[in-house]
Design a protein around this motif. Structure first.
Motif, PDB file in Angstrom:
ATOM      1  N   LYS A  48       6.243  11.574  -2.347  1.00  0.00           N
ATOM      2  CA  LYS A  48       5.851  10.224  -1.919  1.00  0.00           C
ATOM      3  C   LYS A  48       4.958   9.480  -2.906  1.00  0.00           C
ATOM      4  N   THR A  51       8.262   8.640  -6.884  1.00  0.00           N
ATOM      5  CA  THR A  51       9.277   9.359  -7.663  1.00  0.00           C
ATOM      6  C   THR A  51      10.531   8.518  -7.882  1.00  0.00           C
ATOM      7  N   THR A  52      11.010   7.921  -6.787  1.00  0.00           N
ATOM      8  CA  THR A  52      12.259   7.162  -6.840  1.00  0.00           C
ATOM      9  C   THR A  52      12.085   5.922  -7.723  1.00  0.00           C
ATOM     10  N   ARG A 132      -0.320   9.491  -6.728  1.00  0.00           N
ATOM     11  CA  ARG A 132      -0.668   8.391  -5.818  1.00  0.00           C
ATOM     12  C   ARG A 132      -1.856   8.828  -4.977  1.00  0.00           C
ATOM     13  N   SER A 140       2.615   7.948   3.844  1.00  0.00           N
ATOM     14  CA  SER A 140       4.020   7.866   3.450  1.00  0.00           C
ATOM     15  C   SER A 140       4.756   9.165   3.801  1.00  0.00           C
ATOM     16  N   TYR A 196       0.669   5.502  -9.187  1.00  0.00           N
ATOM     17  CA  TYR A 196       1.383   4.531  -8.337  1.00  0.00           C
ATOM     18  C   TYR A 196       0.605   3.209  -8.266  1.00  0.00           C
ATOM     19  N   VAL A 230      13.450  -3.375 -10.480  1.00  0.00           N
ATOM     20  CA  VAL A 230      12.739  -2.305  -9.768  1.00  0.00           C
ATOM     21  C   VAL A 230      11.652  -2.827  -8.832  1.00  0.00           C
ATOM     22  N   ARG A 258       9.787   2.045   2.210  1.00  0.00           N
ATOM     23  CA  ARG A 258       9.230   1.660   3.509  1.00  0.00           C
ATOM     24  C   ARG A 258       8.325   0.441   3.418  1.00  0.00           C
ATOM     25  N   LYS A 259       7.203   0.581   2.716  1.00  0.00           N
ATOM     26  CA  LYS A 259       6.227  -0.511   2.662  1.00  0.00           C
ATOM     27  C   LYS A 259       5.815  -0.852   1.243  1.00  0.00           C
ATOM     28  N   GLY A 260       5.642   0.184   0.435  1.00  0.00           N
ATOM     29  CA  GLY A 260       5.357  -0.052  -0.980  1.00  0.00           C
ATOM     30  C   GLY A 260       4.035  -0.737  -1.253  1.00  0.00           C
TER      31      GLY A 260
HETATM   32  P1  A3P Z   1       5.704   4.017   1.341  1.00  0.00           P
HETATM   33  O1  A3P Z   1       6.209   5.008   2.327  1.00  0.00           O
HETATM   34  O2  A3P Z   1       4.200   3.947   1.327  1.00  0.00           O
HETATM   35  O3  A3P Z   1       6.323   2.673   1.455  1.00  0.00           O
HETATM   36  P2  A3P Z   1       8.947   8.927  -3.395  1.00  0.00           P
HETATM   37  O4  A3P Z   1      10.041   8.213  -4.091  1.00  0.00           O
HETATM   38  O5  A3P Z   1       8.073   9.726  -4.298  1.00  0.00           O
HETATM   39  O6  A3P Z   1       9.415   9.666  -2.197  1.00  0.00           O
HETATM   40  O7  A3P Z   1       7.929   7.792  -2.865  1.00  0.00           O
HETATM   41  C1  A3P Z   1       8.294   6.912  -1.834  1.00  0.00           C
HETATM   42  C2  A3P Z   1       7.238   5.837  -1.745  1.00  0.00           C
HETATM   43  O8  A3P Z   1       7.370   4.963  -2.886  1.00  0.00           O
HETATM   44  C3  A3P Z   1       7.414   4.980  -0.504  1.00  0.00           C
HETATM   45  O9  A3P Z   1       6.093   4.560  -0.140  1.00  0.00           O
HETATM   46  C4  A3P Z   1       8.247   3.835  -1.065  1.00  0.00           C
HETATM   47  O10 A3P Z   1       8.226   2.663  -0.299  1.00  0.00           O
HETATM   48  C5  A3P Z   1       7.567   3.635  -2.413  1.00  0.00           C
HETATM   49  N1  A3P Z   1       8.430   2.885  -3.344  1.00  0.00           N
HETATM   50  C6  A3P Z   1       9.701   3.155  -3.711  1.00  0.00           C
HETATM   51  N2  A3P Z   1      10.166   2.210  -4.537  1.00  0.00           N
HETATM   52  C7  A3P Z   1       9.159   1.314  -4.694  1.00  0.00           C
HETATM   53  C8  A3P Z   1       9.027   0.078  -5.426  1.00  0.00           C
HETATM   54  N3  A3P Z   1      10.042  -0.400  -6.158  1.00  0.00           N
HETATM   55  N4  A3P Z   1       7.856  -0.573  -5.361  1.00  0.00           N
HETATM   56  C9  A3P Z   1       6.834  -0.097  -4.614  1.00  0.00           C
HETATM   57  N5  A3P Z   1       6.888   1.055  -3.904  1.00  0.00           N
HETATM   58  C10 A3P Z   1       8.042   1.749  -3.948  1.00  0.00           C
END
Ligand code: A3P
Length: 296
Positions: A48, A51-52, A132, A140, A196, A230, A258-260
């Motif tokens: 969380k 990574t993505t 983060r 998250s 993050y 992105v 989700r919220k970012g």
């Molecule tokens: P939240 O649940 O707080 O929204 P991972 O990829 O490591 O599992 O992390 C997921 C978290 O990164 C989630 O946080 C997700 O919303 C956030 N995230 C993914 N893409 C994002 C982006 N482009 N900008 C901001 N936050 C992002």
């Protein structure tokens, strides 16, 4: 899949001092014996941490111009396989890594530093670690547990939070993870440790830092294109990054993207929970130069 066909949620157990589930230990020997290549890039994180987000940035930096069809047709978890993952009747993360046609290969892992397969060190691979702040990570992770059938049942927020503090969550203690990798950075020069919160504050600046670490020099136009692609809203609606193609995740319960935000913890922690958390945090995080921001 109808709910009856889904396997029961996995249970946590202690694995060499780290809480894990079968999904991340069943293929242990194969994962440990993975053959890294010198140009592999490992994206390492505690779950969380973003990574993505960083995976998508790297994929665009390397392949956005040469194979744009990649981004529009292959989900992120296939472009950047999750090495540690092993689930019934699906190719393992290790197999997906072995089959990756790209060069360099972008590889995701949540392993704590002491579990990283030795080949990555022997080959002196570049590693991007994303961290983060603990409070937003906990929130998250809680929502991720609610929506992902391959995570243990998170229960109520208040009890999940206590488990998080104790390190009784998949991949173990956040505190040990971020500190272990921070210490590694002092001796492994090819480790880029990023936050993050910095990405949220100034995505363009963080892309520039990534590029200087990776030795890339995209045109100003390309860099802007990536920065736009992105942004949170774009990744949230992009089927190739929002995990809407993964059956074990129920996006109706909670979105993966989700919220970012930095500071969403304030919507979840009570004042008492925050005080207890901070007090424990000071103890666990003393004797380290590692600093996090819980708001920006
Ligand atoms: P939240 O649940 O707080 O929204 P991972 O990829 O490591 O599992 O992390 C997921 C978290 O990164 C989630 O946080 C997700 O919303 C956030 N995230 C993914 N893409 C994002 C982006 N482009 N900008 C901001 N936050 C992002």
């Amino acid at each position: 899949l109808p709910w009856m066909e889904l396997p029961p949620r996995p249970k946590l157990f202690d694995f060499h001092g780290v809480s894990m589930t079968k999904c991340f230990t069943d293929n242990w020997d194969n994962v440990q014996n993975v053959k890294a290549r010198p140009d592999d890039i490992l994206i390492a994180t505690y779950p969380k941490a973003g990574t993505t987000w960083v995976s998508q940035i790297l994929d665009l930096l390397y392949f956005g111009q040469t194979s744009p069809e990649r981004q529009s047709s292959i989900p992120i978890h296939m472009r950047v396989p999750f090495l540690d993952l092993c689930r019934p009747s699906q190719p393992t993360g290790k197999d997906l890594v072995d089959q990756l046609p790209t060069s360099p290969r972008l590889i995701k892992s949540h392993l704590p530093v002491q579990f990283v397969p030795k080949s990555f060190w022997e080959q002196n691979c570049r590693i991007v670690y994303v961290a983060r702040n603990a409070k937003d990570t906990a929130v998250s992770y809680f929502h991720f547990g609610r929506m992902n059938m391959f995570q243990p049942e998170p229960g109520e927020w208040s009890s999940f939070l206590q488990h998080f503090i104790q390190g009784e969550v998949v991949f173990g203690s956040w505190y040990d993870h971020v500190r272990g990798w921070w210490e590694k950075k002092q001796t492994h020069s090819k480790l880029h440790y990023m936050f993050y919160e910095d990405l949220i504050e100034d995505t363009g600046r963080e892309i520039d830092r990534l590029c200087s670490f990776l030795g890339l020099s995209p045109s100003a136009e390309e860099r802007e294109r990536i920065r736009g692609a992105v942004q949170f809203d774009n990744m949230k609606k992009n089927k190739m990054t929002n995990y809407s193609t993964v059956p074990s995740m129920d996006l109706k319960v909670s979105s993966f993207i989700r919220k970012g935000k930095v500071g969403d913890w304030k919507n979840h922690f009570t004042v008492a929970q925050s005080e207890q958390f901070d007090e424990d945090y000071k103890k666990k995080m003393k004797n380290t130069t590692l600093q996090f921001r819980t708001e920006i």
